[in-house]
Design a protein around this motif. Sequence first.
Motif, PDB file in Angstrom:
ATOM      1  N   SER A 179      52.184  34.709  40.312  1.00  0.00           N
ATOM      2  CA  SER A 179      51.390  34.325  39.142  1.00  0.00           C
ATOM      3  C   SER A 179      52.289  33.983  37.959  1.00  0.00           C
ATOM      4  O   SER A 179      52.036  33.025  37.231  1.00  0.00           O
ATOM      5  N   GLN A 194      44.237  33.931  37.009  1.00  0.00           N
ATOM      6  CA  GLN A 194      43.696  35.284  36.888  1.00  0.00           C
ATOM      7  C   GLN A 194      43.527  35.922  38.269  1.00  0.00           C
ATOM      8  O   GLN A 194      43.814  37.112  38.445  1.00  0.00           O
ATOM      9  N   THR A 197      46.897  36.982  39.474  1.00  0.00           N
ATOM     10  CA  THR A 197      47.364  38.159  38.745  1.00  0.00           C
ATOM     11  C   THR A 197      46.719  39.428  39.280  1.00  0.00           C
ATOM     12  O   THR A 197      47.378  40.459  39.464  1.00  0.00           O
TER      13      THR A 197
END
Length: 199
Positions: A179, A194, A197
């Motif tokens: 990420s 996102q 992550t």
Amino acid sequence: QLAEMLQKAAVYLEQTYSAREKLKTAAIYPLILISVFLTTAIIMFMVILPMFIELFNNLNISLPLVTKIVLYLGLTIKNYGLLMTLFTILTFLCCKILYESSPRRQNIFHLLIFKIPLLGRLLLNITLLQLCSALSIMIASGITIDKALSIITDNTPNICFRQILNKAQLGIQKGHSLSAALSGSDLIPPLFMQMLTIG
């Protein structure tokens, strides 16, 4: 282990095929609209407008500026249509030669592909889907993430996305997460970042 990996590879190939079919379906409708528009425009400029030009000349009346421009375009296309077609073909060939002779131009062109309304977003989503599926299979097979990215990069047709993966591979080799390695790209959607992550 081998049977499981083959099963995952089969699912990946099926997803890739399905994504390509969706892309073809999405591209058919705009192509039909463009074809109908061009056919209608050619008929109008080559057949209908010359009839109106003769009619207005016989009536000997004053025409609005917009009407004059449209009639002039029709007359120009009728008289120089062949030359305009040849010029368009030569322009296309020159652009193709310039594109193939410069990696920078290729990069710009491949970036613009992702900027096409609707179709570009769909193509980007398909590319990200293929990236995730391929990474999942390779990592489950015991291949390190940087080596997996290298293999995926070599098989990625889009030059712009290939450069993103190259930078991500370098970032991972320096110890960054996937990420973090992809975070410098404006092309990757925030939602995808996102999800990476979170893991």
